[in-house]
Scaffold this active site. Structure first.
Site, PDB file in Angstrom:
ATOM      1  N   LYS A 279      22.500  33.513  31.685  1.00  0.00           N
ATOM      2  CA  LYS A 279      23.643  34.313  32.108  1.00  0.00           C
ATOM      3  C   LYS A 279      23.313  35.030  33.416  1.00  0.00           C
ATOM      4  O   LYS A 279      22.252  35.652  33.538  1.00  0.00           O
ATOM      5  CB  LYS A 279      24.019  35.332  31.029  1.00  0.00           C
ATOM      6  CG  LYS A 279      25.310  36.077  31.319  1.00  0.00           C
ATOM      7  CD  LYS A 279      25.757  36.931  30.140  1.00  0.00           C
ATOM      8  CE  LYS A 279      27.096  37.606  30.429  1.00  0.00           C
ATOM      9  NZ  LYS A 279      27.575  38.418  29.309  1.00  0.00           N
ATOM     10  N   GLU A 367      34.689  42.965  14.742  1.00  0.00           N
ATOM     11  CA  GLU A 367      35.442  44.207  14.546  1.00  0.00           C
ATOM     12  C   GLU A 367      35.801  44.442  13.082  1.00  0.00           C
ATOM     13  O   GLU A 367      35.784  45.588  12.611  1.00  0.00           O
ATOM     14  CB  GLU A 367      36.720  44.186  15.394  1.00  0.00           C
ATOM     15  CG  GLU A 367      36.487  44.312  16.891  1.00  0.00           C
ATOM     16  CD  GLU A 367      36.126  43.008  17.557  1.00  0.00           C
ATOM     17  OE1 GLU A 367      35.807  43.028  18.762  1.00  0.00           O
ATOM     18  OE2 GLU A 367      36.149  41.956  16.876  1.00  0.00           O
ATOM     19  N   ARG A 395      42.161  43.218  15.624  1.00  0.00           N
ATOM     20  CA  ARG A 395      41.487  42.306  14.696  1.00  0.00           C
ATOM     21  C   ARG A 395      41.059  43.002  13.410  1.00  0.00           C
ATOM     22  O   ARG A 395      40.802  42.347  12.408  1.00  0.00           O
ATOM     23  CB  ARG A 395      40.267  41.691  15.373  1.00  0.00           C
ATOM     24  CG  ARG A 395      40.628  40.768  16.508  1.00  0.00           C
ATOM     25  CD  ARG A 395      39.448  39.980  16.998  1.00  0.00           C
ATOM     26  NE  ARG A 395      39.902  38.763  17.655  1.00  0.00           N
ATOM     27  CZ  ARG A 395      39.111  37.776  18.024  1.00  0.00           C
ATOM     28  NH1 ARG A 395      37.820  37.861  17.794  1.00  0.00           N
ATOM     29  NH2 ARG A 395      39.598  36.706  18.621  1.00  0.00           N
TER      30      ARG A 395
END
Length: 620
Positions: A279, A367, A395
């Site tokens: 990344k 979540e 969510r």
């Protein structure tokens, strides 16, 4: 090459390996230069440059379905599909979206701004393809962070049972926004570092580097896989789900990935191609970042990596005000703990996690789990602070409803990024949480006008015996140094009375400060009410307001449906109020991307639009 001249990915097939490497380097420079001016998701896109090139080499993006999970790493995909010339408009009003967008290009078959949707969508695409007797490839690209979400596991379970042809590209960079957490992540780490993996990796390279194409290569790969199947494949989560597996493969080697994709295209049933990427690759500041600071960035100087946006004096990020206050309270109360679903940096909880490591819990991108975890802590005597972005809170609705509010548990929910957030657009605007949460019994919902009131509300929440949600926007606010303040009586509003008032303005949040200044500067006969508690409302204040028989203007920077103006209108009907009520808020639309100021003007909820209404009300 001039990146802006790219029209479609077809040119890639004419490029040599050397030219493809040069193209990858040019794309990285292009990304750094452009994102430094517009802001956006930098690290994730720098990490998938070669992967995206390989995908467009191996697949036909107009027929095959490339589904990028979350979609914030689709910048390279946008470049290769002819949108580089518009990159100066990225995330700008009427410009390119920061995510896949179907209306932008026929190469965008799916769009999302939240994680872990790609696998479920991909199975839907595959089932539909097979029902129609078609033969195109379905290719979801999902990161290791997104695989910590329960939704991804639900989809993998179904994919393994359905056995439809599908090529799942598992982009493993050991990061979501910041470092990943959890047993699944530890399992991937063991896989990457194990002796079996290293043997497998070299054997894969040997086979892929051969010139044998077609069934011979496929049989060779199957032989390699079967040799260590019990050590690697069956011990992985993919093997347990009934999916075949190929990898790990260097996610920055275009040739190796392209050949692996060609093998996968001949495979029957679902197969996972595991690619390892870095990344932020190619840019020192983002490549070395393990805290997620370079995941999503505002404008910056590409040479120094420093932000070109400076905070005004005495202004602090809303998230910082909340987290610093939480720290002050946690020093005095050992019951206080903090929970975040992979948003330590975004929610400014780094310092809390450093000071109280045993009271800090990062759940990964989960979540739903985070909300019920908070309920479990609360029912056991702790005082959990659950930090959720407003758009991600959606969510966890069932868990907030069923596990927190139904049992009336003292969970403090920090609803970060409330209201319009700007450039991230319709998937990220925090304008729905009031309408979602307001019907839930036992829940207190509050919105501070400034940092001082935020501190008071957090203290109020800590002293409350039930669930308490505090919503605050992206951006900055003023605080008075050393001012802690007292807790506020729940359900009480604040009024600034004008003796000759001709209308009453009711609102909440930091907009109130701007409205107050406008009223005073223009000497307008307006009484202003700070409805800092959206639920419960101040019934005594409402009786006083409507007893005046003055017209009432209710302003909210969120959806009108289910919001404060809905609540007041319901109260007025129940109490047979006949006063004129004017509601100003977002209508029944999804709001696009752009600056907050531009979007407010578009939706007619900017300050000028509000005061045009107020002046009309006063004059009439």
């Amino acid at each position: 090459m001039d990146i802006k001249t790219i029209e479609n990915p077809l040119f890639l097939k004419r490029y040599s390996s050397r030219q493809l490497k040069e193209l990858a380097a040019d794309i990285r420079l292009f990304l750094i230069d452009n994102v430094s001016k517009t802001g956006g998701h930098l690290s994730s896109n720098l990490g998938v440059v070669e992967l995206t090139i390989a995908l467009h080499l191996a697949f036909n993006g107009l027929e095959d379905k490339l589904i990028f999970d979350v979609g914030h790493q689709s910048y390279v995909h946008k470049i290769l599909t002819g949108r580089a010339s518009r990159f100066s408009s990225l995330r700008q009003y009427n410009g390119l979206s920061g995510f896949q967008k179907r209306e932008e290009s026929p190469y965008d078959c799916w769009e999302a701004g939240h994680s872990s949707t790609s696998l479920s969508a991909a199975l839907g695409f595959a089932l539909s393809r097979d029902l129609k007797g078609q033969s195109h490839h379905v290719v979801p690209i999902i990161g290791d962070g997104a695989l910590t979400s329960g939704m991804a596991f639900e989809a993998l379970n179904h994919i393994g049972a359905a056995k439809r042809n599908m090529i799942i590209v598992f982009n493993d960079n050991d990061m979501s926004i910041s470092e990943n957490v959890g047993a699944i992540t530890q399992g991937f780490s063991r896989l990457r570092s194990s002796k079996s993996y290293n043997t497998f990796k070299h054997d894969i390279k040997d086979v892929l580097k051969s010139n044998v194409i077609g069934s011979g290569m496929l049989k060779g790969m199957q032989k390699v896989r079967d040799t260590i199947k019990s050590a690697v494949v069956d011990s992985s989560i993919f093997g347990e789900m009934g999916l075949d597996y190929l990898g790990p493969i260097d996610g920055h080697d275009i040739k190796l990935m392209t050949k692996a994709f060609d093998i996968a295209k001949k495979h029957t049933g679902p197969i996972v191609i595991h690619v390892c990427t870095i990344k932020g690759k190619g840019y020192l500041y983002s490549e070395d970042d393990r805290e997620g600071k370079w995941h999503g960035v505002s404008q910056f100087d590409p040479d120094t990596g420093t932000s070109t946006i400076n905070l005004p004096p005495n202004q602090y990020a809303w998230s910082s005000v909340i987290s610093e206050t939480l720290i002050d309270l946690a020093k005095k109360d050992s019951r206080i703990c903090a929970i975040t679903p992979a948003m330590i940096t975004g929610s400014k909880l780094e310092k809390f996690f450093a000071l109280f490591p045993h009271r800090s819990f990062d759940c990964g991108i989960a979540e739903e789990h985070a909300a019920t975890l908070a309920a479990g802590l609360a029912i056991s005597g702790s005082k959990p602070f659950l930090s959720l972005y407003s758009s991600f809170l959606q969510r966890a609705y069932d868990q907030i409803n069923h596990d927190i509010c139904r049992m009336n548990l003292p969970v403090i929910i920090g609803i970060d990024r409330a209201n319009l957030v700007g450039e991230d657009g319709d998937t990220h605007h925090g304008v729905f949480d009031i309408g979602i949460l307001r019907p839930l019994p036992n829940l207190v919902i509050a919105a501070p006008k400034d940092g001082d009131e935020a501190r008071q509300l957090l203290l109020s929440a800590l002293n409350h015996s039930g669930p308490f949600a505090i919503r605050y926007p992206r951006g900055t606010t003023h605080i008075t140094p050393q001012h802690q303040g007292d807790s506020l009586e729940i359900g009480t509003w604040e009024i600034k009375q004008h003796d000759q008032a001709k209308c009453i303005l009711i609102s909440y949040g930091p907009d109130l400060l701007r409205f107050e200044s406008r009223i005073e500067t223009n000497q307008l006969p307006v009484t202003m009410v700070n409805a800092r508690f959206i639920k419960p409302m101040d019934s005594l204040m409402l009786e006083r307001i409507f007893a005046s028989n003055l017209p009432v203007v209710i302003y909210e920077p969120d959806m009108k449906a289910g919001g404060l103006s809905s609540a007041i209108s319901e109260w007025a009907i129940d109490h047979q109020v006949t006063s004129r009520i004017i509601r100003i808020g977002i209508d029944d639309v999804f709001v696009t991307h752009g600056s907050v100021a531009q979007l407010r003007r578009q939706e007619k909820i900017d300050t000028n639009s509000l005061f045009d209404v107020i002046k009309e009300v006063i004059s009439s």
